[in-house]
Design a protein around this motif. Sequence first.
Motif, mmCIF file in Angstrom:
data_model
loop_
_atom_site.group_PDB
_atom_site.id
_atom_site.type_symbol
_atom_site.label_atom_id
_atom_site.label_comp_id
_atom_site.label_asym_id
_atom_site.label_seq_id
_atom_site.Cartn_x
_atom_site.Cartn_y
_atom_site.Cartn_z
ATOM 1 N N GLY A 142 0.800 -1.211 0.000
ATOM 2 C CA GLY A 142 0.000 0.000 0.000
ATOM 3 C C GLY A 142 0.834 1.263 0.000
ATOM 4 O O GLY A 142 0.498 2.246 -0.683
ATOM 5 N N LEU A 143 1.929 1.274 0.759
ATOM 6 C CA LEU A 143 2.764 2.477 0.812
ATOM 7 C C LEU A 143 3.514 2.702 -0.495
ATOM 8 O O LEU A 143 3.773 3.855 -0.877
ATOM 9 N N VAL A 144 3.861 1.632 -1.199
ATOM 10 C CA VAL A 144 4.501 1.818 -2.508
ATOM 11 C C VAL A 144 3.482 2.336 -3.523
ATOM 12 O O VAL A 144 3.819 3.177 -4.366
ATOM 13 N N ILE A 145 2.232 1.865 -3.437
ATOM 14 C CA ILE A 145 1.189 2.443 -4.288
ATOM 15 C C ILE A 145 1.058 3.937 -4.004
ATOM 16 O O ILE A 145 0.900 4.760 -4.914
ATOM 17 N N ALA A 146 1.126 4.305 -2.714
ATOM 18 C CA ALA A 146 1.064 5.718 -2.349
ATOM 19 C C ALA A 146 2.224 6.485 -2.975
ATOM 20 O O ALA A 146 2.046 7.610 -3.474
ATOM 21 N N MET A 147 3.414 5.889 -2.969
ATOM 22 C CA MET A 147 4.563 6.544 -3.580
ATOM 23 C C MET A 147 4.361 6.724 -5.078
ATOM 24 O O MET A 147 4.748 7.754 -5.654
ATOM 25 N N GLU A 148 3.758 5.742 -5.713
ATOM 26 C CA GLU A 148 3.461 5.872 -7.139
ATOM 27 C C GLU A 148 2.535 7.058 -7.382
ATOM 28 O O GLU A 148 2.700 7.808 -8.352
ATOM 29 N N ALA A 149 1.560 7.227 -6.496
ATOM 30 C CA ALA A 149 0.629 8.349 -6.627
ATOM 31 C C ALA A 149 1.345 9.682 -6.418
ATOM 32 O O ALA A 149 1.144 10.645 -7.172
ATOM 33 N N PHE A 150 2.198 9.755 -5.393
ATOM 34 C CA PHE A 150 2.921 10.997 -5.122
ATOM 35 C C PHE A 150 3.840 11.364 -6.286
ATOM 36 O O PHE A 150 3.942 12.538 -6.662
ATOM 37 N N ARG A 151 4.501 10.367 -6.851
ATOM 38 C CA ARG A 151 5.407 10.658 -7.968
ATOM 39 C C ARG A 151 4.644 11.054 -9.222
ATOM 40 O O ARG A 151 5.153 11.844 -10.029
ATOM 41 N N LEU A 152 3.438 10.524 -9.380
ATOM 42 C CA LEU A 152 2.615 10.940 -10.510
ATOM 43 C C LEU A 152 2.225 12.406 -10.349
ATOM 44 O O LEU A 152 2.240 13.180 -11.316
ATOM 45 N N MET A 153 1.891 12.807 -9.123
ATOM 46 C CA MET A 153 1.435 14.177 -8.883
ATOM 47 C C MET A 153 2.571 15.173 -8.755
ATOM 48 O O MET A 153 2.449 16.335 -9.162
ATOM 49 N N LEU A 154 3.700 14.747 -8.155
ATOM 50 C CA LEU A 154 4.780 15.671 -7.814
ATOM 51 C C LEU A 154 6.037 15.488 -8.656
ATOM 52 O O LEU A 154 7.002 16.230 -8.486
ATOM 53 N N GLY A 155 6.019 14.502 -9.534
ATOM 54 C CA GLY A 155 7.178 14.259 -10.377
ATOM 55 C C GLY A 155 7.967 13.046 -9.935
ATOM 56 O O GLY A 155 7.999 12.702 -8.756
ATOM 57 N N GLU A 156 8.614 12.391 -10.878
ATOM 58 C CA GLU A 156 9.354 11.166 -10.598
ATOM 59 C C GLU A 156 10.502 11.380 -9.616
ATOM 60 O O GLU A 156 10.962 10.442 -8.974
ATOM 61 N N ALA A 157 10.975 12.616 -9.503
ATOM 62 C CA ALA A 157 12.102 12.902 -8.613
ATOM 63 C C ALA A 157 11.673 13.073 -7.162
ATOM 64 O O ALA A 157 12.518 13.270 -6.283
ATOM 65 N N PHE A 158 10.368 12.986 -6.872
ATOM 66 C CA PHE A 158 9.886 13.198 -5.500
ATOM 67 C C PHE A 158 10.515 12.207 -4.526
ATOM 68 O O PHE A 158 10.530 10.998 -4.758
ATOM 69 N N VAL A 159 11.034 12.737 -3.419
ATOM 70 C CA VAL A 159 11.581 11.926 -2.325
ATOM 71 C C VAL A 159 10.921 12.390 -1.030
ATOM 72 O O VAL A 159 10.966 13.589 -0.710
ATOM 73 N N PRO A 160 10.297 11.517 -0.287
ATOM 74 C CA PRO A 160 9.613 11.933 0.946
ATOM 75 C C PRO A 160 10.600 12.371 2.022
ATOM 76 O O PRO A 160 11.784 12.008 1.986
ATOM 77 N N LEU A 161 10.099 13.147 2.964
ATOM 78 C CA LEU A 161 10.936 13.574 4.084
ATOM 79 C C LEU A 161 11.240 12.407 5.022
ATOM 80 O O LEU A 161 12.352 12.287 5.543
ATOM 81 N N ARG A 162 10.242 11.573 5.249
ATOM 82 C CA ARG A 162 10.393 10.385 6.090
ATOM 83 C C ARG A 162 9.436 9.310 5.594
ATOM 84 O O ARG A 162 8.400 9.610 5.003
ATOM 85 N N VAL A 163 9.791 8.057 5.875
ATOM 86 C CA VAL A 163 8.878 6.935 5.663
ATOM 87 C C VAL A 163 8.981 6.062 6.906
ATOM 88 O O VAL A 163 10.089 5.700 7.316
ATOM 89 N N THR A 164 7.852 5.757 7.521
ATOM 90 C CA THR A 164 7.868 4.945 8.733
ATOM 91 C C THR A 164 6.906 3.773 8.595
ATOM 92 O O THR A 164 5.893 3.863 7.890
ATOM 93 N N MET A 165 7.231 2.681 9.274
ATOM 94 C CA MET A 165 6.367 1.503 9.290
ATOM 95 C C MET A 165 6.309 0.938 10.699
ATOM 96 O O MET A 165 7.284 1.021 11.454
#
Length: 340
Positions: A142-165
């Motif tokens: 699910g979180l990788v799907i979320a990353m796919e969505a963020f990169r679609l909206m913000l660009g392929e170069a998007f890197v999050p500030l943090r990722v936690t699980m």
Amino acid sequence: MTDMIGGTSLLHYASLVSSLGGDPEALIRARGVDPTSVGDPDRLMSFSTAAALVGSAAAELNCPDFGMRLAKWQGIQILGPVALLIRHSETVADAIDGVSRFLYHCAPPDIAKLKRGPQSAVFTLEVARRQLAYREQWIEKGLVIAMEAFRLMLGEAFVPLRVTMQHRRISPPGTYRKYFGRPVEFGCELNSVHLPADALCQPIRGRDPAVLALAESHLAQIGPALPLVEHVRELIHQMFKVNRANLVSIAQAMDIHPRVLQRRLAEAGSSFEGILDVARRDLARHLSATGMPVSQIAAMLGYAEQSSYTRACWRWYSESPRQLIARCRRDSSRSQVVDR
């Protein structure tokens, strides 16, 4: 079943298993599933079965990042009409809000939320299932799907500030960096992706307001796949963890007014107070078996006063909280002896 999910949730599952040298039909049939339903948007299976198929593939193929790999193969298209909200909302914030409101159409137990702060925003993902085999695989997917969505909206170069699980690490650190662009923190309070606050204001390029309107209209007309009472019950168990198992918080999580939730529960022959009482009773028994002190159990159940829990315990079990602890501990010890 009360946790049905579309076959699209396992889109490309068979192809990925085959690419890793596995036998997808054997894996699927071992779970009692018709192989033709996997990946088919018009077929349904239980949510727990879908998660188990992802987890069993990871285990049998010695591929701990199977869930994340599958997410990359799938992209946001597995979200169906919810994906249109991502592509056609006015801003990133609007898109995430839309996903949070309608994600249950894709996977009823999945709960997505957006928490805004002055410097950063936090996207969180939970699964409203108390017992779910291979939960960690489903969360990572699910979180990788979320990353796919963020990169679609913000660009392929998007890197999050943090990722936690919340779970422990199950793949090498470098594997997570490949998917998320940065190290992932484990054993945390939330499953989350953090992004800069100003990213929420970014407009979505190429959006079509007409498509958005059609998608919202369609989603608004579809009833939740998870029956209302069951949905509320699962949310209550999730909210116990953060001491927010109350009507207002549950209604907020479902994006409806508390009075509307009460009315719908009444129409279903139930009530929020009744569901909460049963959930508290069951959790009280579970926590008592661990030997947790009475004061902590009362707090976990959301009681402001220990005396309120004591009265409830007498009503549920005809014994005091300490007597319940003693009995549950004895029952647990006997069970362990039998298991040996």
